[in-house]
Design an enzyme around this catalytic site. Sequence first.
Site, PDB file in Angstrom:
ATOM      1  N   TYR A 155       0.852  -1.203   0.000  1.00  0.00           N
ATOM      2  CA  TYR A 155       0.000   0.000   0.000  1.00  0.00           C
ATOM      3  C   TYR A 155       0.891   1.258   0.000  1.00  0.00           C
ATOM      4  O   TYR A 155       0.529   2.281  -0.566  1.00  0.00           O
ATOM      5  CB  TYR A 155      -0.980  -0.019   1.172  1.00  0.00           C
ATOM      6  CG  TYR A 155      -2.165   0.907   0.977  1.00  0.00           C
ATOM      7  CD1 TYR A 155      -3.030   0.757  -0.100  1.00  0.00           C
ATOM      8  CD2 TYR A 155      -2.410   1.958   1.873  1.00  0.00           C
ATOM      9  CE1 TYR A 155      -4.114   1.604  -0.287  1.00  0.00           C
ATOM     10  CE2 TYR A 155      -3.487   2.804   1.695  1.00  0.00           C
ATOM     11  CZ  TYR A 155      -4.330   2.633   0.618  1.00  0.00           C
ATOM     12  OH  TYR A 155      -5.396   3.483   0.441  1.00  0.00           O
ATOM     13  N   LYS A 162      -3.123   8.318   3.206  1.00  0.00           N
ATOM     14  CA  LYS A 162      -4.322   8.092   4.038  1.00  0.00           C
ATOM     15  C   LYS A 162      -4.083   8.551   5.483  1.00  0.00           C
ATOM     16  O   LYS A 162      -5.007   9.034   6.146  1.00  0.00           O
ATOM     17  CB  LYS A 162      -4.761   6.623   3.999  1.00  0.00           C
ATOM     18  CG  LYS A 162      -5.297   6.150   2.647  1.00  0.00           C
ATOM     19  CD  LYS A 162      -6.498   6.942   2.144  1.00  0.00           C
ATOM     20  CE  LYS A 162      -7.165   6.245   0.970  1.00  0.00           C
ATOM     21  NZ  LYS A 162      -8.208   7.098   0.335  1.00  0.00           N
TER      22      LYS A 162
HETATM   23  P1  NAD Z   1     -12.930   3.996  -7.864  1.00  0.00           P
HETATM   24  O1  NAD Z   1     -11.879   3.795  -8.918  1.00  0.00           O
HETATM   25  O2  NAD Z   1     -14.289   3.579  -8.211  1.00  0.00           O
HETATM   26  O3  NAD Z   1     -12.941   5.502  -7.360  1.00  0.00           O
HETATM   27  C1  NAD Z   1     -11.791   6.307  -7.318  1.00  0.00           C
HETATM   28  C2  NAD Z   1     -12.206   7.637  -7.909  1.00  0.00           C
HETATM   29  O4  NAD Z   1     -11.153   8.589  -7.801  1.00  0.00           O
HETATM   30  C3  NAD Z   1     -12.565   7.539  -9.413  1.00  0.00           C
HETATM   31  O5  NAD Z   1     -13.874   7.983  -9.620  1.00  0.00           O
HETATM   32  C4  NAD Z   1     -11.560   8.462 -10.066  1.00  0.00           C
HETATM   33  O6  NAD Z   1     -12.082   9.129 -11.184  1.00  0.00           O
HETATM   34  C5  NAD Z   1     -11.295   9.426  -8.914  1.00  0.00           C
HETATM   35  N1  NAD Z   1     -10.103  10.245  -9.105  1.00  0.00           N
HETATM   36  C6  NAD Z   1      -8.800   9.879  -9.166  1.00  0.00           C
HETATM   37  N2  NAD Z   1      -8.011  10.944  -9.393  1.00  0.00           N
HETATM   38  C7  NAD Z   1      -8.846  12.026  -9.479  1.00  0.00           C
HETATM   39  C8  NAD Z   1      -8.630  13.419  -9.747  1.00  0.00           C
HETATM   40  N3  NAD Z   1      -7.408  13.923  -9.964  1.00  0.00           N
HETATM   41  N4  NAD Z   1      -9.725  14.240  -9.771  1.00  0.00           N
HETATM   42  C9  NAD Z   1     -10.973  13.742  -9.594  1.00  0.00           C
HETATM   43  N5  NAD Z   1     -11.226  12.430  -9.353  1.00  0.00           N
HETATM   44  C10 NAD Z   1     -10.167  11.597  -9.305  1.00  0.00           C
HETATM   45  O7  NAD Z   1     -12.371   3.185  -6.587  1.00  0.00           O
HETATM   46  P2  NAD Z   1     -12.912   3.132  -5.083  1.00  0.00           P
HETATM   47  O8  NAD Z   1     -12.310   1.905  -4.522  1.00  0.00           O
HETATM   48  O9  NAD Z   1     -14.367   3.341  -5.054  1.00  0.00           O
HETATM   49  O10 NAD Z   1     -12.157   4.368  -4.377  1.00  0.00           O
HETATM   50  C11 NAD Z   1     -12.836   5.412  -3.709  1.00  0.00           C
HETATM   51  C12 NAD Z   1     -12.148   5.746  -2.398  1.00  0.00           C
HETATM   52  O11 NAD Z   1     -12.288   4.654  -1.495  1.00  0.00           O
HETATM   53  C13 NAD Z   1     -10.662   6.036  -2.496  1.00  0.00           C
HETATM   54  O12 NAD Z   1     -10.342   7.104  -1.624  1.00  0.00           O
HETATM   55  C14 NAD Z   1     -10.041   4.766  -1.990  1.00  0.00           C
HETATM   56  O13 NAD Z   1      -8.757   4.995  -1.436  1.00  0.00           O
HETATM   57  C15 NAD Z   1     -11.038   4.407  -0.917  1.00  0.00           C
HETATM   58  N6  NAD Z   1     -10.986   3.025  -0.441  1.00  0.00           N
HETATM   59  C16 NAD Z   1     -11.103   1.985  -1.321  1.00  0.00           C
HETATM   60  C17 NAD Z   1     -11.070   0.680  -0.847  1.00  0.00           C
HETATM   61  C18 NAD Z   1     -11.157  -0.499  -1.794  1.00  0.00           C
HETATM   62  O14 NAD Z   1     -10.713  -1.593  -1.433  1.00  0.00           O
HETATM   63  N7  NAD Z   1     -11.738  -0.350  -2.968  1.00  0.00           N
HETATM   64  C19 NAD Z   1     -10.927   0.436   0.534  1.00  0.00           C
HETATM   65  C20 NAD Z   1     -10.821   1.525   1.398  1.00  0.00           C
HETATM   66  C21 NAD Z   1     -10.857   2.820   0.906  1.00  0.00           C
HETATM   67  O1  0WE Z   2      -6.975   3.135  -1.749  1.00  0.00           O
HETATM   68  C1  0WE Z   2      -6.946   2.107  -2.374  1.00  0.00           C
HETATM   69  C2  0WE Z   2      -6.416   2.087  -3.800  1.00  0.00           C
HETATM   70  C3  0WE Z   2      -6.258   3.468  -4.341  1.00  0.00           C
HETATM   71  C4  0WE Z   2      -5.514   3.554  -5.650  1.00  0.00           C
HETATM   72  C5  0WE Z   2      -5.595   2.607  -6.659  1.00  0.00           C
HETATM   73  C6  0WE Z   2      -4.912   2.798  -7.847  1.00  0.00           C
HETATM   74  C7  0WE Z   2      -4.903   1.790  -8.968  1.00  0.00           C
HETATM   75  C8  0WE Z   2      -4.741   2.471 -10.321  1.00  0.00           C
HETATM   76  C9  0WE Z   2      -4.718   4.661  -5.856  1.00  0.00           C
HETATM   77  N1  0WE Z   2      -4.038   4.859  -6.995  1.00  0.00           N
HETATM   78  C10 0WE Z   2      -4.126   3.956  -7.993  1.00  0.00           C
HETATM   79  N2  0WE Z   2      -3.435   4.204  -9.140  1.00  0.00           N
HETATM   80  C11 0WE Z   2      -3.646   3.505 -10.285  1.00  0.00           C
HETATM   81  O2  0WE Z   2      -2.982   3.742 -11.308  1.00  0.00           O
HETATM   82  N3  0WE Z   2      -7.390   0.964  -1.762  1.00  0.00           N
HETATM   83  C12 0WE Z   2      -7.727   1.014  -0.362  1.00  0.00           C
HETATM   84  C13 0WE Z   2      -7.469  -0.352  -2.435  1.00  0.00           C
HETATM   85  C14 0WE Z   2      -6.188  -1.067  -2.179  1.00  0.00           C
HETATM   86  O3  0WE Z   2      -5.093  -0.820  -2.920  1.00  0.00           O
HETATM   87  C15 0WE Z   2      -4.063  -1.604  -2.415  1.00  0.00           C
HETATM   88  C16 0WE Z   2      -4.529  -2.336  -1.338  1.00  0.00           C
HETATM   89  C17 0WE Z   2      -5.903  -1.996  -1.170  1.00  0.00           C
HETATM   90  C18 0WE Z   2      -6.832  -2.511  -0.136  1.00  0.00           C
HETATM   91  C19 0WE Z   2      -2.739  -1.693  -2.841  1.00  0.00           C
HETATM   92  C20 0WE Z   2      -1.883  -2.565  -2.165  1.00  0.00           C
HETATM   93  C21 0WE Z   2      -2.336  -3.293  -1.085  1.00  0.00           C
HETATM   94  C22 0WE Z   2      -3.668  -3.198  -0.656  1.00  0.00           C
END
Ligand code: NAD
Ligand code: 0WE
Length: 260
Positions: A155, A162
């Site tokens: 991560y 975060k």
């Molecule tokens: P997602 O890809 O559906 O959403 C991520 C969003 O970020 C996208 O809509 C993308 O367009 C937007 N984004 C990225 N760069 C941007 C920029 N410069 N301007 C405007 N928008 C931008 O994925 P998600 O998993 O729904 O992620 C949403 C949030 O949840 C993130 O903060 C992620 O860290 C957090 N999160 C995700 C998980 C997981 O496992 N999926 C777990 C915990 C927290």
């Molecule tokens: O916040 C995240 C992922 C956010 C994210 C994902 C991407 C993929 C595409 C940020 N930047 C990028 N850039 C890209 O080009 N999570 C909480 C999901 C996540 O990501 C991991 C996790 C978990 C959970 C990465 C490594 C280990 C665990």
Amino acid sequence: MGFLAGKKGIILGVANDKSIAWGVARACHREGAKLGFNYLGESLKKRVVPLAESIGADFVEPLDVGSDAELDAFFAKVEQRFGKIDFLVHSIAYANKDNLKGRFLDTTREDFRTALEISAYSFVACARRAAAIMNPGGAMLTMSYLGAVRAVPNYNVMGVAKAALEACVRYLAQDLGPEGIRVNAISAGPIRTLAASAIGDFRKLLAKAARGSMLKRNVTQEEVGDTAAFLVSDLASGITGEVVYVDAGFHIGAGDPGED
Ligand code: NAD
Ligand code: 0WE
């Protein structure tokens, strides 16, 4: 009548129907809120517009949170359309893909800046503009992950971003509390989304998270959405500066002791 009846909110970060932000949107819509959305880039516009239409929302405007000019333009349009708003949901993160593998030690200055700017500072940038048009009793919410407080393999710089984001929540709560505005985060367990699918071996991570959780399963977009709707509603009027875990209890455990 839903518990968000009469409330107006902006939800940032819908990319497709798997997005956590879309789970939040459905829950807020179900509870009676009127919603507005952003999209990042023309290719996502054609995904977000039909989703918004499906819940009767026609405010869908472009916003890259890396641009102050786009932030100003977006929130000006929000004010034009909605007047005052009641809540803001920030569900956005970005780091260079190569940073989510290998050693954190190798993070460059530029990659560190990008991850913290898009994933943490952007919440501050949105919060300042949203607060200026927010009713007292309003609320802001962002999405975090356990990597903020634990060293999670791979991560890496996103964990540092975060950690900064969670600290931003506390300082924003301090600044906006006197205006009657609350600021919180949800720390969600891993969910398969667009952002997650770009990560190698996410299946393994999901399985591990389920095994180490108290409920012996992963969480869903719907569960995060329901908690989000609660946190931005008056039902949560006594909660601010908090990080609420929606992770099936994973973070209170010690993992599976037999694992690895
Ligand atoms: P997602 O890809 O559906 O959403 C991520 C969003 O970020 C996208 O809509 C993308 O367009 C937007 N984004 C990225 N760069 C941007 C920029 N410069 N301007 C405007 N928008 C931008 O994925 P998600 O998993 O729904 O992620 C949403 C949030 O949840 C993130 O903060 C992620 O860290 C957090 N999160 C995700 C998980 C997981 O496992 N999926 C777990 C915990 C927290
Ligand atoms: O916040 C995240 C992922 C956010 C994210 C994902 C991407 C993929 C595409 C940020 N930047 C990028 N850039 C890209 O080009 N999570 C909480 C999901 C996540 O990501 C991991 C996790 C978990 C959970 C990465 C490594 C280990 C665990």
